[in-house]
Design a protein around this motif. Structure first.
Motif, PDB file in Angstrom:
ATOM      1  N   PHE A   1       3.243  -2.326  -5.900  1.00 34.46           N
ATOM      2  CA  PHE A   1       4.682  -2.122  -6.054  1.00 34.46           C
ATOM      3  C   PHE A   1       4.986  -2.128  -7.546  1.00 34.46           C
ATOM      4  CE2 PHE A   1       4.869  -4.721  -1.927  1.00 34.46           C
ATOM      5  CZ  PHE A   1       4.940  -3.589  -1.126  1.00 34.46           C
TER       6      PHE A   1
ATOM      7  N   ALA B   1      -2.068   3.873   5.743  1.00 38.99           N
ATOM      8  CA  ALA B   1      -1.077   3.430   4.748  1.00 38.99           C
ATOM      9  C   ALA B   1      -1.403   2.032   4.234  1.00 38.99           C
ATOM     10  CB  ALA B   1       0.312   3.424   5.378  1.00 38.99           C
TER      11      ALA B   1
ATOM     12  N   LEU C   1      -1.469  -0.830  12.506  1.00 35.83           N
ATOM     13  CA  LEU C   1      -1.098  -2.259  12.464  1.00 35.83           C
ATOM     14  C   LEU C   1      -1.730  -3.074  13.581  1.00 35.83           C
ATOM     15  CD1 LEU C   1       2.711  -2.854  11.783  1.00 35.83           C
ATOM     16  CD2 LEU C   1       0.755  -3.799  10.533  1.00 35.83           C
TER      17      LEU C   1
ATOM     18  N   GLN D   1       0.010  10.057   6.284  1.00 33.63           N
ATOM     19  CA  GLN D   1      -0.208   8.629   5.994  1.00 33.63           C
ATOM     20  C   GLN D   1       0.387   7.820   7.134  1.00 33.63           C
ATOM     21  OE1 GLN D   1       0.228   7.403   1.937  1.00 33.63           O
ATOM     22  NE2 GLN D   1       1.501   5.664   2.446  1.00 33.63           N
ATOM     23  N   LEU D   2      -0.473   7.097   7.843  1.00 38.09           N
ATOM     24  CA  LEU D   2      -0.048   6.354   9.032  1.00 38.09           C
ATOM     25  C   LEU D   2      -0.145   4.854   8.781  1.00 38.09           C
ATOM     26  CD1 LEU D   2      -1.067   9.218  10.034  1.00 38.09           C
ATOM     27  CD2 LEU D   2      -1.681   8.113  12.162  1.00 38.09           C
TER      28      LEU D   2
ATOM     29  N   ALA E   1       4.677  10.712   5.560  1.00 37.97           N
ATOM     30  CA  ALA E   1       4.664   9.344   6.102  1.00 37.97           C
ATOM     31  C   ALA E   1       5.958   9.084   6.856  1.00 37.97           C
ATOM     32  CB  ALA E   1       4.504   8.322   4.969  1.00 37.97           C
ATOM     33  N   GLY E   2       5.832   8.562   8.062  1.00 40.04           N
ATOM     34  CA  GLY E   2       7.011   8.198   8.833  1.00 40.04           C
ATOM     35  C   GLY E   2       6.817   8.482  10.298  1.00 40.04           C
ATOM     36  N   SER E   3       6.394   7.465  11.043  1.00 43.36           N
ATOM     37  CA  SER E   3       6.268   7.559  12.499  1.00 43.36           C
ATOM     38  C   SER E   3       5.306   8.635  12.962  1.00 43.36           C
ATOM     39  CB  SER E   3       7.645   7.752  13.142  1.00 43.36           C
ATOM     40  OG  SER E   3       8.343   6.528  13.088  1.00 43.36           O
TER      41      SER E   3
ATOM     42  N   TRP F   1       7.747  -5.477  10.506  1.00 45.68           N
ATOM     43  CA  TRP F   1       7.933  -4.113  10.004  1.00 45.68           C
ATOM     44  C   TRP F   1       7.278  -3.123  10.961  1.00 45.68           C
ATOM     45  CZ3 TRP F   1      11.383  -5.908   7.326  1.00 45.68           C
ATOM     46  CH2 TRP F   1      11.253  -6.659   6.169  1.00 45.68           C
TER      47      TRP F   1
ATOM     48  N   SER G   1       1.121  -4.167   2.640  1.00 51.49           N
ATOM     49  CA  SER G   1       0.976  -5.470   1.989  1.00 51.49           C
ATOM     50  C   SER G   1       1.070  -6.583   3.013  1.00 51.49           C
ATOM     51  CB  SER G   1       2.060  -5.654   0.934  1.00 51.49           C
ATOM     52  OG  SER G   1       1.761  -4.814  -0.147  1.00 51.49           O
TER      53      SER G   1
ATOM     54  N   GLU H   1      11.913   7.580   9.050  1.00 48.23           N
ATOM     55  CA  GLU H   1      11.263   6.988  10.232  1.00 48.23           C
ATOM     56  C   GLU H   1      10.280   5.886   9.871  1.00 48.23           C
ATOM     57  OE1 GLU H   1      11.331  10.160   9.329  1.00 48.23           O
ATOM     58  OE2 GLU H   1      11.422  11.548  11.028  1.00 48.23           O
ATOM     59  N   ALA H   2       9.866   5.852   8.602  1.00 42.85           N
ATOM     60  CA  ALA H   2       8.719   5.036   8.186  1.00 42.85           C
ATOM     61  C   ALA H   2       8.970   3.535   8.291  1.00 42.85           C
ATOM     62  CB  ALA H   2       8.341   5.384   6.746  1.00 42.85           C
TER      63      ALA H   2
ATOM     64  N   THR I   1       5.148   7.359  -4.568  1.00 39.03           N
ATOM     65  CA  THR I   1       5.914   7.356  -3.310  1.00 39.03           C
ATOM     66  C   THR I   1       7.340   7.830  -3.577  1.00 39.03           C
ATOM     67  OG1 THR I   1       4.632   5.511  -2.476  1.00 39.03           O
ATOM     68  CG2 THR I   1       6.745   5.914  -1.396  1.00 39.03           C
TER      69      THR I   1
ATOM     70  N   ALA J   1       4.531   2.345  -5.167  1.00 38.24           N
ATOM     71  CA  ALA J   1       5.844   2.460  -4.526  1.00 38.24           C
ATOM     72  C   ALA J   1       6.857   1.630  -5.301  1.00 38.24           C
ATOM     73  CB  ALA J   1       5.764   1.962  -3.083  1.00 38.24           C
TER      74      ALA J   1
HETATM   75  C1  FMN Z   1       3.766  -3.452   7.770  1.00 37.58           C
HETATM   76  C2  FMN Z   1       3.964  -2.403   6.727  1.00 37.58           C
HETATM   77  C3  FMN Z   1       3.736  -2.722   5.396  1.00 37.58           C
HETATM   78  C4  FMN Z   1       3.860  -1.740   4.411  1.00 37.58           C
HETATM   79  N1  FMN Z   1       3.547  -2.050   3.115  1.00 37.58           N
HETATM   80  C5  FMN Z   1       3.499  -1.054   2.185  1.00 37.58           C
HETATM   81  C6  FMN Z   1       2.976  -1.305   0.887  1.00 37.58           C
HETATM   82  O1  FMN Z   1       2.523  -2.393   0.569  1.00 37.58           O
HETATM   83  N2  FMN Z   1       2.981  -0.285  -0.003  1.00 37.58           N
HETATM   84  C7  FMN Z   1       3.439   0.973   0.317  1.00 37.58           C
HETATM   85  O2  FMN Z   1       3.419   1.865  -0.534  1.00 37.58           O
HETATM   86  N3  FMN Z   1       3.919   1.238   1.552  1.00 37.58           N
HETATM   87  C8  FMN Z   1       3.947   0.268   2.481  1.00 37.58           C
HETATM   88  N4  FMN Z   1       4.392   0.551   3.755  1.00 37.58           N
HETATM   89  C9  FMN Z   1       4.903   1.907   4.065  1.00 37.58           C
HETATM   90  C10 FMN Z   1       3.751   2.880   4.364  1.00 37.58           C
HETATM   91  O3  FMN Z   1       3.127   3.287   3.185  1.00 37.58           O
HETATM   92  C11 FMN Z   1       4.237   4.149   5.096  1.00 37.58           C
HETATM   93  O4  FMN Z   1       5.254   4.766   4.370  1.00 37.58           O
HETATM   94  C12 FMN Z   1       4.732   3.859   6.507  1.00 37.58           C
HETATM   95  O5  FMN Z   1       3.884   2.950   7.152  1.00 37.58           O
HETATM   96  C13 FMN Z   1       4.794   5.145   7.312  1.00 37.58           C
HETATM   97  O6  FMN Z   1       5.499   4.947   8.512  1.00 37.58           O
HETATM   98  P1  FMN Z   1       4.825   4.439   9.872  1.00 37.58           P
HETATM   99  O7  FMN Z   1       4.654   2.978   9.702  1.00 37.58           O
HETATM  100  O8  FMN Z   1       5.817   4.792  10.903  1.00 37.58           O
HETATM  101  O9  FMN Z   1       3.499   5.154  10.011  1.00 37.58           O
HETATM  102  C14 FMN Z   1       4.277  -0.420   4.761  1.00 37.58           C
HETATM  103  C15 FMN Z   1       4.518  -0.121   6.108  1.00 37.58           C
HETATM  104  C16 FMN Z   1       4.360  -1.092   7.093  1.00 37.58           C
HETATM  105  C17 FMN Z   1       4.591  -0.722   8.530  1.00 37.58           C
END
Ligand code: FMN
Length: 358
Positions: free
Chosen positions: A71, A18, A242, A236-237, A215-217, A323, A21, A178-179, A154, A132
């Protein structure tokens, strides 16, 4: 292993790292892409110049497909001066109380204009672009299609997924409740659009016929297969990547991820003015979280940005925007290429287990 979606993108695995930012680096993106997944640069906070630089660095590190993510926002923002003053007082008082030698200031701008970031993305011309926070305009979308860029939108609800499909996006990333990170919700109140992945995937699969990305956990290969069974073309993880050494998340945050309890993961507005999922830490407990008490995104985001940088430098994870998704403690800190290999091994094993049961 090469699903139709992976084939179309020219990647080996149905796996997307994923965009995150502030935490993704060209090194992370290239490591994932070189390992057969799709790495994504989170460029939402980058200047147009930095987008070009990070894209060039990524290109220098990999010849494989990768994505740039932005974004979708307005070009200009106005801020309520009284609200800004009030929140600055709260933020500065918290920094004093916590002994952090940093204070808020008025930034030169609240955010880089989206139209200029998008122009830089077009110039960088990545094989894939994801977005997004809102829809592109039809004109913006067709300019990307003319460059043969694969566009992923998104969505957090079925209506949002349909809106991206109707616009002509190539695929849609379903960001479930969950994301981790900011909520991409743009057609509803954030609280109304917290839909679990097991509900969102089959509902969206019934309603749209472009590839869906889950996407989500999703933290391991079993969950990737589960998502596929429910209708996803790929997973998408974010949080899972991280804690990789190639991610630029602060060391304290990487450490905290490993012990986060699911009941500590909550919806937070107090860092940026926009709902996001992360750890309820000391900062979150100290600051107001209701939208009416906060300047909106990106105003609050710009005001807290130097504070978060200072907290990271001081090793104060408890004052950072940590996050993460709900299953954060399943994170496995290891180099990104190794993580891709582990995930795909688990995915294959889970699939073989299913075949044996059939
Ligand atoms: C630290 C962090 C920053 C994120 N920044 C963005 C981003 O810049 N653009 C975006 O479309 N999604 C962003 N996301 C959301 C991810 O695209 C995705 O939906 C999410 O990480 C999925 O859940 P997970 O973290 O449990 O795997 C971010 C997620 C995290 C954890």
């Amino acid at each position: 292993m090469r699903t139709p979606f992976a084939q179309r993108l020219g990647i080996d695995h149905p796996l997307i790292q994923a965009p995150m930012s502030g935490s993704t680096t060209p090194e992370l993106v290239a490591a994932v892409s070189n390992a057969g997944g799709l790495g994504s640069l989170g460029a939402g906070y980058l200047s147009p110049q930095a987008i070009l630089e990070q894209a060039a660095r990524t290109r220098a590190l990999t010849a494989q497909p990768y994505a740039i993510n932005l974004f979708v926002t307005a070009d200009e923002f106005t801020a309520d001066a009284g609200q800004v003053t009030r929140i600055r007082e709260r933020l500065d008082a918290l920094m004093v109380k916590e002994g952090l030698d940093v204070r808020t200031s008025l930034p030169e701008r609240w955010a880089f204009p989206f139209s200029e970031q998008l122009a830089a993305l077009r110039e960088a011309r990545p094989p894939v672009a994801s977005f997004a926070f809102d829809l592109l305009t039809p004109k913006q979308l067709s300019a990307l299609k003319r460059l043969d860029i694969y566009v992923i939108g998104t969505a957090t609800t079925v209506a949002e997924a349909k809106a991206w499909a109707d616009l002509g996006a190539d695929a849609v990333s379903l960001q479930a409740a969950e994301a981790g990170g900011h909520r991409g919700t743009f057609m509803h109140a954030a609280e109304d659009a917290l839909i679990g992945l097991f509900a969102l995937l089959p509902l969206a699969a019934r309603a749209v016929d472009i590839p869906l990305i889950a996407a989500g956990s999703i933290m391991d290969g079993r969950a990737m297969l589960a998502a596929e069974i429910l209708g996803a073309a790929a997973s998408q993880l974010g949080t899972a990547f991280l804690a990789c050494p190639e991610s630029s998340a602060a060391a304290a945050w990487k450490r905290d991820l490993q012990t986060v309890r699911e009941d500590q993961v909550t919806t937070i507005r107090s860092f940026s003015g926009k709902a996001a999922r992360g750890l309820r830490n000391r900062y979150v407990q100290a600051m107001p979280n209701r939208p009416e008490d906060l300047p909106p995104y990106p105003v609050l985001n710009a005001l807290t940005s130097p504070l978060r940088r200072a907290a990271a430098a001081a090793g104060r994870g408890d004052l950072l925007s940590e996050w993460c998704g709900q299953a954060a403690s399943l994170v496995r800190p290891m180099p990104a290429a190794e993580l891709v290999a582990v995930l795909m091994r688990e995915y294959s094993q889970a699939r073989a287990g299913l075949d044996r049961m059939a």
